[in-house]
Scaffold this motif. Sequence first.
Motif, PDB file in Angstrom:
ATOM      1  N   TYR A  80       0.845  -1.194   0.000  1.00 24.29           N
ATOM      2  CA  TYR A  80       0.000   0.000   0.000  1.00 24.29           C
ATOM      3  C   TYR A  80       0.881   1.245   0.000  1.00 24.29           C
ATOM      4  CZ  TYR A  80      -4.122  -2.736   1.320  1.00 24.29           C
ATOM      5  OH  TYR A  80      -5.157  -3.628   1.343  1.00 24.29           O
ATOM      6  N   MET A  81       0.520   2.196  -0.820  1.00 27.55           N
ATOM      7  CA  MET A  81       1.147   3.509  -0.755  1.00 27.55           C
ATOM      8  C   MET A  81       0.496   4.263   0.405  1.00 27.55           C
ATOM      9  SD  MET A  81       3.467   3.700  -3.059  1.00 27.55           S
ATOM     10  CE  MET A  81       3.827   5.442  -2.956  1.00 27.55           C
ATOM     11  N   ALA A  82       1.285   4.996   1.176  1.00 26.54           N
ATOM     12  CA  ALA A  82       0.766   5.742   2.321  1.00 26.54           C
ATOM     13  C   ALA A  82       1.580   7.021   2.496  1.00 26.54           C
ATOM     14  CB  ALA A  82       0.841   4.885   3.579  1.00 26.54           C
ATOM     15  N   THR A  83       1.069   7.934   3.275  1.00 24.28           N
ATOM     16  CA  THR A  83       1.757   9.186   3.559  1.00 24.28           C
ATOM     17  C   THR A  83       1.766   9.406   5.057  1.00 24.28           C
ATOM     18  OG1 THR A  83       1.021  10.144   1.468  1.00 24.28           O
ATOM     19  CG2 THR A  83       1.779  11.676   3.131  1.00 24.28           C
ATOM     20  N   ASP A  84       2.921   9.742   5.607  1.00 21.65           N
ATOM     21  CA  ASP A  84       3.061  10.027   7.032  1.00 21.65           C
ATOM     22  C   ASP A  84       3.476  11.482   7.196  1.00 21.65           C
ATOM     23  OD1 ASP A  84       3.382   9.955   9.767  1.00 21.65           O
ATOM     24  OD2 ASP A  84       5.343   8.979   9.685  1.00 21.65           O
ATOM     25  N   ARG A  85       2.473  12.347   7.285  1.00 16.68           N
ATOM     26  CA  ARG A  85       2.745  13.767   7.511  1.00 16.68           C
ATOM     27  C   ARG A  85       1.473  14.429   8.014  1.00 16.68           C
ATOM     28  NH1 ARG A  85       0.235  16.436   3.492  1.00 16.68           N
ATOM     29  NH2 ARG A  85      -0.063  15.249   1.584  1.00 16.68           N
ATOM     30  N   THR A  95       7.973  11.837   2.805  1.00 12.17           N
ATOM     31  CA  THR A  95       6.868  11.492   3.692  1.00 12.17           C
ATOM     32  C   THR A  95       6.059  10.306   3.166  1.00 12.17           C
ATOM     33  OG1 THR A  95       5.327  13.065   2.660  1.00 12.17           O
ATOM     34  CG2 THR A  95       6.669  13.872   4.511  1.00 12.17           C
ATOM     35  N   GLU A  96       6.412   9.797   1.984  1.00 14.00           N
ATOM     36  CA  GLU A  96       5.693   8.661   1.428  1.00 14.00           C
ATOM     37  C   GLU A  96       6.193   7.358   2.043  1.00 14.00           C
ATOM     38  OE1 GLU A  96       5.799   8.925  -2.860  1.00 14.00           O
ATOM     39  OE2 GLU A  96       4.028  10.201  -2.817  1.00 14.00           O
ATOM     40  N   LYS A  97       5.287   6.424   2.181  1.00 10.25           N
ATOM     41  CA  LYS A  97       5.583   5.124   2.780  1.00 10.25           C
ATOM     42  C   LYS A  97       5.087   4.027   1.852  1.00 10.25           C
ATOM     43  CE  LYS A  97       6.640   6.899   6.893  1.00 10.25           C
ATOM     44  NZ  LYS A  97       7.960   6.804   7.442  1.00 10.25           N
ATOM     45  N   LEU A  98       5.742   2.901   1.920  1.00 11.82           N
ATOM     46  CA  LEU A  98       5.284   1.693   1.263  1.00 11.82           C
ATOM     47  C   LEU A  98       5.038   0.686   2.374  1.00 11.82           C
ATOM     48  CD1 LEU A  98       4.770   0.233  -1.443  1.00 11.82           C
ATOM     49  CD2 LEU A  98       7.105  -0.614  -1.292  1.00 11.82           C
ATOM     50  N   LEU A  99       3.763   0.368   2.612  1.00 11.72           N
ATOM     51  CA  LEU A  99       3.394  -0.561   3.667  1.00 11.72           C
ATOM     52  C   LEU A  99       3.084  -1.906   3.041  1.00 11.72           C
ATOM     53  CD1 LEU A  99       1.000   1.755   5.726  1.00 11.72           C
ATOM     54  CD2 LEU A  99       3.472   1.431   5.994  1.00 11.72           C
ATOM     55  N   VAL A 100       3.667  -2.957   3.592  1.00 18.10           N
ATOM     56  CA  VAL A 100       3.494  -4.291   3.031  1.00 18.10           C
ATOM     57  C   VAL A 100       2.861  -5.189   4.078  1.00 18.10           C
ATOM     58  CG1 VAL A 100       4.730  -6.315   2.160  1.00 18.10           C
ATOM     59  CG2 VAL A 100       5.403  -4.037   1.413  1.00 18.10           C
ATOM     60  N   VAL A 101       1.854  -5.948   3.637  1.00 20.39           N
ATOM     61  CA  VAL A 101       1.200  -6.927   4.501  1.00 20.39           C
ATOM     62  C   VAL A 101       1.185  -8.273   3.799  1.00 20.39           C
ATOM     63  CG1 VAL A 101      -0.283  -5.263   5.683  1.00 20.39           C
ATOM     64  CG2 VAL A 101      -1.114  -6.376   3.627  1.00 20.39           C
ATOM     65  N   GLY A 102       1.211  -9.326   4.589  1.00 22.60           N
ATOM     66  CA  GLY A 102       1.020 -10.649   4.038  1.00 22.60           C
ATOM     67  C   GLY A 102      -0.455 -10.847   3.717  1.00 22.60           C
TER      68      GLY A 102
END
Length: 161
Positions: A80-85, A95-102
């Motif tokens: 998932y693309m995400a933003t932390d700001r 500030t962009e994040k790449l969140l990975v889940v199984g």
Amino acid sequence: MEINPSKNEVSCNEAITWTHRWQKENYQRNSAGELIHARAFLIPVDDLLNCLLEMEVLVSEGENIYKLEKSNIREKIRAYMATDRPEETQPSAQTEKLLVVGTNPKIIDDKIVYKDIFDCGGCSCDDKVKTKVLAEQANSDVYDFTKPCPSDCDFSSELNS
């Protein structure tokens, strides 16, 4: 165990074309002159290993010894693309994040649907304290791949236009 080559493998030319297209379409800069969108993410191997362990694709056989679980080799992860700001802060690649889940495959309406391994007890995103507490207690993890490019880039790569 021998692993079959991925059917999802992309040729060098396709990879270059696709990454250049994305970068061309997402080149916007904020008022400080910084790129708004990351070009890539540097992924820590230990985060990826932990995700694969959670999915039981890898099985720990002791300290730093892992076995590939053949029955789970075709499982998938989701990014998932995400933003932390804070809302009032300018968007930037940092500030962009790449969140990975199984994921776990489930049959729904005669189709395979890969459901995220993410359970924080049905909590609401609006209730941040509850979300944090439940997520810490839950039996699932989300892995934060937070080394965006720029600034963690390979400037000599043909994929980085």
